[in-house]
Design an enzyme around this catalytic site. Structure first.
Site, PDB file in Angstrom:
ATOM      1  CB  SER A   1      -0.874   0.008   1.256  1.00  0.00           C
ATOM      2  OG  SER A   1      -0.124   0.486   2.366  1.00  0.00           O
ATOM      3  CG  ASP A   2       1.603   5.804  -1.123  1.00  0.00           C
ATOM      4  OD1 ASP A   2       1.611   6.520  -2.123  1.00  0.00           O
ATOM      5  OD2 ASP A   2       2.438   5.916  -0.208  1.00  0.00           O
ATOM      6  CE1 TYR A   3       2.918   7.521   7.042  1.00  0.00           C
ATOM      7  CE2 TYR A   3       5.011   7.046   5.988  1.00  0.00           C
ATOM      8  CZ  TYR A   3       4.301   7.422   7.106  1.00  0.00           C
ATOM      9  OH  TYR A   3       4.961   7.689   8.276  1.00  0.00           O
TER      10      TYR A   3
END
Ligand code: GLC
Length: 717
Positions: free
Chosen positions: A282-284
């Site tokens: 995932s992104d942050y």
């Protein structure tokens, strides 16, 4: 009976389309580990937290060492140096039940300690081998500092200059962007991920993050599947085809579904259609953000949606840590799906050699030897010069060494801005010279001189993540400074430090020359001086269109003709503006040199027809002769564009389909040829199948998308 059978088949179909497509273990130790792991330990491998070494997102989290010790975290971002990673790795390997090593990731996107120009700048070099070399050097320096994983290449096509992250990508073109994404992947991963100077690439941000409405970061993305597949998807696919083994989901929604839970993107396209064998991260905090998207009811629902859609690792949401165990126990996520995610992650740890020697990247001596070497800095200076684009020159450039010049402007003494955003472990202290410093080493600098090098631009913090602007102009006072110098009778060479296409309409009227220098990296000061004094003859070509103003945006070279193209200057009912031409200020592919190049008309030899015919799987060769008609050697990027005149869906007026960088001595001429085949003219036809259609085509060759000569050909199946 029949109904039960139908339901069973439907359930099977759903299960096969949801949940991770099964991959095989690439190392027997992976299956051995999976057999031993508890459910909680499996979940731990899907968890990625940030250290407190640096911050790249909206939240921080203490206690990551305790999480690692408890087997709740299998990867760490924003942690580097051989010493620090060795200590963290020791905790994972020696203080946990199974001793599974940690994966260390970081944003090494345009260099690690030796910083290269921002990616938008490097893309303007069109020098694919050099871009690959920049990634190889970055990998060598990062791996020497304990890292095994970079969140790069950023493959997001963008035609949105308001978007701050346009600075991180390779511009507007899918063909050029694809070559760059593949080159960077090869540079990072080399031919063997287990070597101590190669790192895992991460294709981001999947997908179409570069098309946020209104250019506002994280905003809605909505486009047809056709446009998405033809103009936004190719660079991601090129990186996967080049062997990239991790992918990062993007913050945006696409067609109403957040990418972090898009079964279409992660399972159907990435894992099923493309056969991707790596893992998706995932992104942050991207998983949790689906609650704000209005797509997940709560954190547990978000975790369920993401894991079932093919997202294998959770960066910083803690949604997987908090809920996956219960989701598997309740059957909302099958243990098979979780096992597939964990297997994908462990396969990569094995491929990196971490199961053989978890400390192989933690060598402090090697770290000293391999970073900021003279060779790396020399390369940084060269690629910085190649990235710069000479937009205008009325003859004031190149400057003469020893002549008196003034060096003025708010960016004349900066070093910090050279590093741009996502500067890795780059330090301002490593920047040897500002532009003023570098010019002083070549010639007397006097404020009163009649010839001025004026350095203007945006501070680097105006680009990168969460840095969108509703204006793409220079600060007013900077433009006023340029005008006042001109009103004093000065001759002005304008040097720009910026990370996005700017509206330079006014500056282009006043400045005698404009050099687009981007944020040129550690050696940027010297590289600017090399170009200004002609030690490097500028060869950069724009990889993104510079509009006359924001009102023209979006504006790009692969536009459609429309039913009422603007052809007749005084016509009313044609596609035009009342207050501005349709053409951009500086077109895609534009870039001047200190010499001049002449192009012959393109010819397609060996054919007796007015319009030569390409047949079936055959090829045609189109040739052009380029001559250096000036007084100095120079490098020219010869560009090939193609237009399909009639299609089952409308086709762009031109699409980049090839280019070649050639260096010619004064007076030298060179024949350049391109091979045309059916792949070059293929597209998503009206039935969404990929392929060519019979008909008439034009081929355009020249030194910019708006400076070409043409030839015609036909295609028959
Ligand atoms: C950021 C960025 C992404 C980066 C990640 C880790 O939010 O969107 O590009 O790789 O977090 O720093």
């Amino acid at each position: 009976m029949r109904k039960a059978l139908v339901l069973a088949v439907m359930a099977l179909a759903v299960a096969s389309c949801c949940g991770n497509k099964a991959v095989k273990s690439t190392d027997p130790r992976v299956d051995e580990l999976l057999k031993k792991m508890t459910l909680e330990e499996k979940v731990g491998q899907t968890v990625l937290f940030t250290s407190d070494w640096t911050v790249t997102g909206p939240s921080m989290r203490s206690g990551y060492l305790e999480d690692i010790k408890a087997g709740r975290c299998g990867a760490l971002l924003n942690a580097y140096t051989a010493d620090f990673t060795r200590e963290v790795q020791r905790v994972a390997v020696e203080e946990t039940r199974l001793g599974i090593p940690i994966l260390f990731g970081y944003d090494v996107i345009h260099g690690f300690r030796t910083i290269f120009p921002i990616n938008l700048g490097m893309s303007c070099s069109w020098d694919i081998p050099a871009i690959e070399e920049s990634a190889r050097i970055a990998a060598e320096e990062a791996a020497a500092a304990g890292l095994q994983w970079t969140y790069s290449p950023m493959c997001d096509i963008s035609v949105e200059p308001r978007w701050g992250r346009i600075s991180e990508g390779s511009g507007e073109d899918p063909y050029l962007g694809s070559l760059i994404s593949a080159a960077m992947t090869r540079g990072y991963q080399g031919d063997d991920l287990s070597k101590d100077n190669t790192i895992l690439a991460c294709v981001k941000h999947f997908a179409a993050y570069g098309a946020p409405q209104a250019g506002r970061d994280y905003n809605t993305v909505d486009m047809s599947e056709r446009w998405f597949r033809e103009f936004y998807l190719p660079p991601y696919k090129a990186a996967i085809d080049a062997g990239a083994l991790s992918v990062m989901a993007s913050f945006n929604e696409l067609d109403g579904v957040p990418a972090h839970a898009s079964n279409h993107l992660m399972n159907e396209i990435l894992k099923n259609e493309w056969g991707f064998q790596g893992f998706v991260v995932s992104d942050y905090t991207g998983i949790n953000e689906m609650i704000m998207h209005g797509y997940a009811a709560d954190e547990s629902h978000a975790a369920e949606l993401s894991m079932n859609a093919g997202l294998d690792m959770d960066m910083m949401s803690a949604a997987y840590m908090n809920h996956l165990t219960d989701l598997v126990k309740s059957g909302k996520v099958s243990e098979k799906t979780l096992d597939n995610a964990v297997r994908r992650i462990l396969n990569i740890k094995a491929a990196l050699g971490l199961l053989d020697d978890p400390y192989k990247y933690c060598d402090t001596e090697r770290e000293k030897e391999r970073t900021l070497t003279p060779e790396n800095k020399a390369f940084a200076r060269q690629i910085a010069a190649e990235s710069m684009v000479l937009l205008k020159n009325n003859g004031v450039l190149p400057l003469k060494k020893g002549e008196k010049v003034a060096v003025l402007g708010p960016m004349a003494t900066t070093k910090d801005d050279f590093l741009g955003s996502w500067r890795g472990a780059g330090q301002v202290e490593s920047v040897p010279a500002s532009i003023e410093d570098a010019i002083k080493e070549v010639t007397p600098v006097a404020a009163s001189a009649s010839k001025v090098v004026l350095v203007l631009g945006e501070p680097w913090s105006w680009t990168g993540e969460a840095a969108s602007r509703t204006s793409i102009n220079l600060p007013k006072e900077q433009t006023e400074l340029l005008k006042s110098l001109k009103k004093q009778g000065k001759t002005v060479a304008l040097v720009l430090l910026n990370g996005r296409p700017l509206d330079l309409s006014e500056e282009s009227e006043w400045a005698d020359a404009i050099l687009e220098a981007w944020y040129p990296g550690t050696m940027g000061g010297y590289a600017v001086a090399d170009v200004l004094f002609g030690d490097y003859n500028p060869s950069g070509k724009l990889s993104v269109t510079f509009p006359r103003n924001l009102g023209q945006v979006p504006i790009y070279h692969y536009a459609k003709n429309t039913g009422r193209p603007y052809i007749h200057p005084d016509a009313k009912y044609e596609s035009r503006y009342l207050d501005c031409p349709n053409e951009p200020l500086y077109a895609f592919g534009h870039g001047l040199s200190y010499t001049t190049f002449e192009y012959s008309n393109p010819v397609i030899p060996g054919t007796d027809r007015e319009s030569p015919m390409l047949k079936g799987d055959g090829t045609l060769t189109v040739k052009v002769t380029v001559t250096n008609t000036g007084k100095v050697a120079g490098t020219e990027t010869v560009q090939l564009y193609i237009r399909d005149l009639v299609g089952s869906v409308t086709r762009p007026v031109k699409q980049l389909k090839g280019f070649e960088r050639i260096t010619l001595q004064p007076g030298e001429c060179r024949e350049v040829s391109f091979t045309i085949d059916k792949e070059m003219i293929s597209f998503y036809r009206q039935d969404m199948t990929w392929g060519p259609e019979a008909g008439d085509f034009k081929v355009f060759i020249g030194g910019a998308s708006d400076n070409v000569k043409e030839a015609s050909f036909g295609y028959e199946i």
